[in-house]
Design an enzyme around this catalytic site. Structure first.
Site, PDB file in Angstrom:
ATOM      1  N   CYS A 357       0.789  -1.233   0.000  1.00 49.46           N
ATOM      2  CA  CYS A 357       0.000   0.000   0.000  1.00 49.46           C
ATOM      3  C   CYS A 357       0.826   1.291   0.000  1.00 49.46           C
ATOM      4  O   CYS A 357       0.509   2.209  -0.771  1.00 49.46           O
ATOM      5  CB  CYS A 357      -1.029  -0.017   1.118  1.00 49.46           C
ATOM      6  SG  CYS A 357      -0.572  -0.877   2.612  1.00 49.46           S
ATOM      7  N   ARG A 386       6.982 -11.241   5.135  1.00 48.78           N
ATOM      8  CA  ARG A 386       6.652 -10.984   6.534  1.00 48.78           C
ATOM      9  C   ARG A 386       7.398 -11.980   7.407  1.00 48.78           C
ATOM     10  O   ARG A 386       7.445 -13.174   7.098  1.00 48.78           O
ATOM     11  CB  ARG A 386       5.133 -11.079   6.765  1.00 48.78           C
ATOM     12  CG  ARG A 386       4.370  -9.982   6.040  1.00 48.78           C
ATOM     13  CD  ARG A 386       2.887 -10.006   6.276  1.00 48.78           C
ATOM     14  NE  ARG A 386       2.235  -9.008   5.425  1.00 48.78           N
ATOM     15  CZ  ARG A 386       0.923  -8.890   5.269  1.00 48.78           C
ATOM     16  NH1 ARG A 386       0.105  -9.708   5.925  1.00 48.78           N
ATOM     17  NH2 ARG A 386       0.418  -7.967   4.479  1.00 48.78           N
ATOM     18  N   GLN A 404       0.475 -11.204  -3.310  1.00 46.54           N
ATOM     19  CA  GLN A 404      -0.925 -10.819  -3.158  1.00 46.54           C
ATOM     20  C   GLN A 404      -1.521 -10.391  -4.493  1.00 46.54           C
ATOM     21  O   GLN A 404      -0.826  -9.789  -5.320  1.00 46.54           O
ATOM     22  CB  GLN A 404      -1.050  -9.645  -2.185  1.00 46.54           C
ATOM     23  CG  GLN A 404      -0.641  -9.945  -0.758  1.00 46.54           C
ATOM     24  CD  GLN A 404      -0.742  -8.707   0.119  1.00 46.54           C
ATOM     25  OE1 GLN A 404      -0.219  -7.657  -0.227  1.00 46.54           O
ATOM     26  NE2 GLN A 404      -1.414  -8.824   1.243  1.00 46.54           N
ATOM     27  N   ASP A 406      -3.184  -7.797  -5.158  1.00 54.91           N
ATOM     28  CA  ASP A 406      -3.398  -6.616  -4.330  1.00 54.91           C
ATOM     29  C   ASP A 406      -3.775  -5.420  -5.191  1.00 54.91           C
ATOM     30  O   ASP A 406      -3.178  -5.197  -6.250  1.00 54.91           O
ATOM     31  CB  ASP A 406      -2.105  -6.320  -3.568  1.00 54.91           C
ATOM     32  CG  ASP A 406      -2.332  -5.444  -2.357  1.00 54.91           C
ATOM     33  OD1 ASP A 406      -3.491  -5.271  -1.960  1.00 54.91           O
ATOM     34  OD2 ASP A 406      -1.340  -4.946  -1.802  1.00 54.91           O
ATOM     35  N   HIS A 408      -5.327  -1.112  -4.880  1.00 56.73           N
ATOM     36  CA  HIS A 408      -5.745   0.025  -4.068  1.00 56.73           C
ATOM     37  C   HIS A 408      -6.527   0.977  -4.958  1.00 56.73           C
ATOM     38  O   HIS A 408      -6.063   1.347  -6.036  1.00 56.73           O
ATOM     39  CB  HIS A 408      -4.535   0.715  -3.435  1.00 56.73           C
ATOM     40  CG  HIS A 408      -3.820  -0.184  -2.477  1.00 56.73           C
ATOM     41  ND1 HIS A 408      -2.777  -0.997  -2.869  1.00 56.73           N
ATOM     42  CD2 HIS A 408      -4.044  -0.459  -1.165  1.00 56.73           C
ATOM     43  CE1 HIS A 408      -2.373  -1.713  -1.825  1.00 56.73           C
ATOM     44  NE2 HIS A 408      -3.124  -1.409  -0.788  1.00 56.73           N
ATOM     45  N   LYS A 492     -12.678  -3.380   7.836  1.00 61.78           N
ATOM     46  CA  LYS A 492     -12.573  -4.148   6.595  1.00 61.78           C
ATOM     47  C   LYS A 492     -13.730  -5.124   6.468  1.00 61.78           C
ATOM     48  O   LYS A 492     -14.298  -5.585   7.458  1.00 61.78           O
ATOM     49  CB  LYS A 492     -11.245  -4.909   6.544  1.00 61.78           C
ATOM     50  CG  LYS A 492     -11.021  -5.908   7.660  1.00 61.78           C
ATOM     51  CD  LYS A 492      -9.672  -6.617   7.521  1.00 61.78           C
ATOM     52  CE  LYS A 492      -9.431  -7.560   8.687  1.00 61.78           C
ATOM     53  NZ  LYS A 492      -8.181  -8.330   8.543  1.00 61.78           N
ATOM     54  N   HIS A 538      -8.231  -0.596   0.223  1.00 62.21           N
ATOM     55  CA  HIS A 538      -7.298  -1.718   0.071  1.00 62.21           C
ATOM     56  C   HIS A 538      -8.140  -2.965  -0.227  1.00 62.21           C
ATOM     57  O   HIS A 538      -9.083  -3.249   0.502  1.00 62.21           O
ATOM     58  CB  HIS A 538      -6.527  -1.977   1.366  1.00 62.21           C
ATOM     59  CG  HIS A 538      -5.828  -0.793   1.942  1.00 62.21           C
ATOM     60  ND1 HIS A 538      -4.458  -0.699   2.041  1.00 62.21           N
ATOM     61  CD2 HIS A 538      -6.312   0.362   2.488  1.00 62.21           C
ATOM     62  CE1 HIS A 538      -4.135   0.443   2.616  1.00 62.21           C
ATOM     63  NE2 HIS A 538      -5.235   1.098   2.898  1.00 62.21           N
TER      64      HIS A 538
END
Length: 665
Positions: A357, A386, A404, A406, A408, A492, A538
């Site tokens: 992000c 991570r 991901q 992912d 945004h 979320k 997100h």
């Protein structure tokens, strides 16, 4: 005349009870059946022991086995305490630490006495029998409030060093409670508990395994033995759970991953996956599917750096809130000489990105963005790292390096509900393409968070309203709100998939975030010519490719849909005379876009059939001398008992249709 309390019941009625009364007294006043069935009580919403006196007027809901969620939490907590008591009864000198309820059972961390080795699987039958003995004794479980010093003195006198250490760190003024089991064993616990051990079913639990664990989860501390069990309300529930576990073991993605030659993991790269050619074919099919989905939905794909300066992570807030889970590296050339440290310790810090992000905000900030440019949807198949503890890693389901799906979405305030609704509809199509049913949950603000209450109120309402607008906030979709489960920067929505054997997996999310744009100073120029903050959504659907592939393997028990299967068809010969025809068949299948192999080995056809069935190949085309002469094939579909003879063109058309991704049909 003694003071009377007003106890309001769920049906709207009220009972007048004398001061000092307990929920058990109310249950008995209502009737002997309820008195026997009651396990605990909710007093003004707080779960409490049946025998704990009321503090004053209140609302009361009595908990029975019909209130399954609360009842299971209670019995599993009690099974954990009975486990600890049993271990200490069998092996005096055992030190106990803590033992919570878990999703399907319980565990307790203990340290064996110095006179014996750490506990192992061979000890579990004796512990189970002692637990049943304690349950059958129907020992009352009694709550007492102690001072901190009394607790420290008790644990120190008994040689319970872990408990004494914990008690010494508890706040002075905090109410500290212990629970007696009968009059001969106690544990420090907040509760609540059942009225007695006899409320547990002695045939409804099973000890499952042992594992190593560190005191307080720190590998610098003493190593303990964690004893795991599963606990239920009755034997029927236990048997059903054990059957599910057997089925889950057959579907274990780690086992099937080896058998299907998809991937492996090894110590040289803890928590990172080595994808084999077969496994990466599955990955690429998923990646292509998701690219088509996001292209059609108006996203723009980007790629961002793996390593960024720590100052960027400080500004975003991750350095303070998330640093324990980040891989940090010094910004310097390491020392290559034999003498001296590898790094100086004086360099600036950088970090591998744990999420995408902040980098997407930096892309948004390049140039001037107008309100007319919004919404701006940036997508990345973003590789993240991570720093998960070694003991938490689990196949593809919990890794350190992951990718991901992912994205945004940067949008105006007036676009939030429509954008979230569009994402809900996109996620619905994707999950249905994979054959999943799902439920949607709204995870609300946690205790530790950025932003004002007003910002959180607004963000939570927007997500809630979008789901309502999409028609998904219904019982059919398992709609539920989860207090305290949101991220530190935003509430979320979560999508929980249900697999073929009834397990649930949390995968997709969308989060409405006003904090990160503020912290990273993201702005757009509004219609009024002034600068405004965008709202940042997100979102992910798969969650991570690694975990989603693991879920798919287990959901389908390795029998992936033909469009995802690494090898969609194998042409196997009966005799060597058919080798040339087999090559022609494979060529025609490949020309139709089918992933195909040939098997012309000098092996019996039954052997080949079995081998390719174990490899979960969807279609096996068997050819011999007759098929070569007639231009036919004998088609075996995975899982079918019989083969079907058909023309080659017919077979190619059938397989090509099955191998077409669902969004292209």
């Amino acid at each position: 005349m003694s003071e009377m309390l007003t106890i309001r019941l769920p049906d709207g009625s009220a009972r007048e009870m004398p001061a000092g009364s307990t929920p058990a007294d109310v249950a008995a006043a209502i009737g002997p059946g309820l008195a026997k069935a009651a396990l605990a009580a909710r007093v003004d919403g707080e779960l409490r022991d049946l025998t704990r006196p009321f503090d004053g007027d209140c609302e009361l809901a009595l908990i029975t086995a019909r209130d399954e969620a609360d009842a299971l939490e209670l019995v599993r907590h009690d099974y954990a305490h009975v486990l600890a008591e049993a271990v200490q009864a069998l092996w005096p000198g055992t030190q106990i630490t803590f033992g919570p309820a878990t999703e399907d059972g319980f565990y307790y961390d203990v340290m064996a006495p110095a006179s014996r080795a750490p506990f192992g699987m061979e000890d579990l039958p004796a512990i189970e029998e002692k637990m049943r003995e304690i349950i059958r004794a129907d020992k009352p479980l009694k709550r007492e409030v102690w001072s901190r010093q009394a607790l420290i003195d008790r644990w120190t006198a008994q040689g319970e060093t872990f408990k004494a250490e914990w008690a010494a760190e508890l706040p002075e003024g905090e109410e500290l409670t212990v629970y007696w089991s009968g009059s001969d064993w106690l544990d420090m616990c907040r509760g609540p508990h059942l009225p007695s051990t006899g409320k547990l079913d002695p045939q409804a639990f099973k000890l499952m395994r042992v594992a190593g664990a560190y005191w307080r989860g720190d590998q610098k501390n003493a190593q303990l033995t964690r004893i795991y069990g599963t606990g239920w309300l009755n034997k029927k529930q236990l048997d059903a759970h054990l059957t599910r576990l057997e089925e889950a073991a057959k579907r274990d993605h780690r086992k099937l991953g080896r058998e299907m030659d998809l991937f492996h993991l090894q110590e040289e790269a803890h928590g990172s996956v080595f994808w084999h050619p077969n496994g990466f074919k599955v990955w690429r099919a998923l990646e292509a599917y998701m690219r088509r989905a996001i292209d059609a939905a108006g996203y723009q794909e980007v790629k961002t750096p793996q390593v960024m300066d720590a100052r960027q992570w400080e500004q975003s807030g991750h350095w303070g809130k998330y640093r324990a889970n980040m891989f940090v590296i010094p910004d310097e050339v390491p020392n290559t000489e034999d003498d001296g440290p590898v790094i100086s310790g004086e360099a600036q810090w950088m970090a591998l990105k744990p999420m995408n992000c902040p980098a997407h905000v930096l892309i948004f900030k390049q140039g001037i963005t107008s309100y007319r440019d919004l919404p701006l949807r940036l997508y990345e198949n973003g590789c993240c790292h991570r720093n998960e503890p070694h003991g938490a890693l689990h196949g593809l389901m919990r890794v350190r390096q992951f990718t991901q799906d992912d994205a945004h979405i940067f949008c105006r305030e007036d676009q939030i509900v429509s954008e979230v609704r569009a994402f809900c509809e996109l996620a619905d199509r994707v999950y249905k393409d994979f054959g999943f049913t799902y439920s949607i949950k709204l995870a609300l603000r946690p205790q530790q968070r950025f932003g004002t209450d007003a910002m959180w109120d607004k963000a939570e309402d927007e997500l809630r309203n979008a789901v309502i607008a999409a028609g998904l906030a219904t019982q059919e979709y398992g709609w539920e709100e989860l207090p305290g489960e949101g991220a530190f920067y935003a509430p979320k929505l979560e999508w929980h998939l249900t697999d073929a054997i009834g397990r649930t997996w949390q995968v997709g999310t969308i989060q409405s975030d006003r904090v990160l744009p503020e912290r990273l100073d993201a702005v757009y120029v509004g219609e009024d010519g002034e600068k405004h903050r965008p709202v940042m959504l997100h979102r992910a659907i798969f969650g991570s490719y690694e975990r989603f592939i693991g879920i798919l393997i287990e959901h389908f028990a390795g029998r992936l849909p033909a469009w995802l299967a690494p090898t969609q068809a194998v042409v196997a010969t009966i005799v060597s005379d058919a080798d040339g025809y087999a090559a022609q068949v494979a060529e025609k299948l490949a020309a139709a876009g089918i992933r195909v192999d040939t098997d012309t080995r000098n092996e019996k056809i039954n052997y080949k059939v079995r081998e390719h069935s174990l490899a979960k190949v969807p279609f096996l085309l068997v050819v011999g001398k007759r098929e070569a002469e007639e231009g036919t094939i004998a088609l075996r579909t995975l899982g079918a008992e019989h083969q079907k003879v058909m023309s080659l063109d017919e077979a190619v058309a059938l397989i090509a249709a099955e191998a077409t991704p669902p969004d292209l049909r």
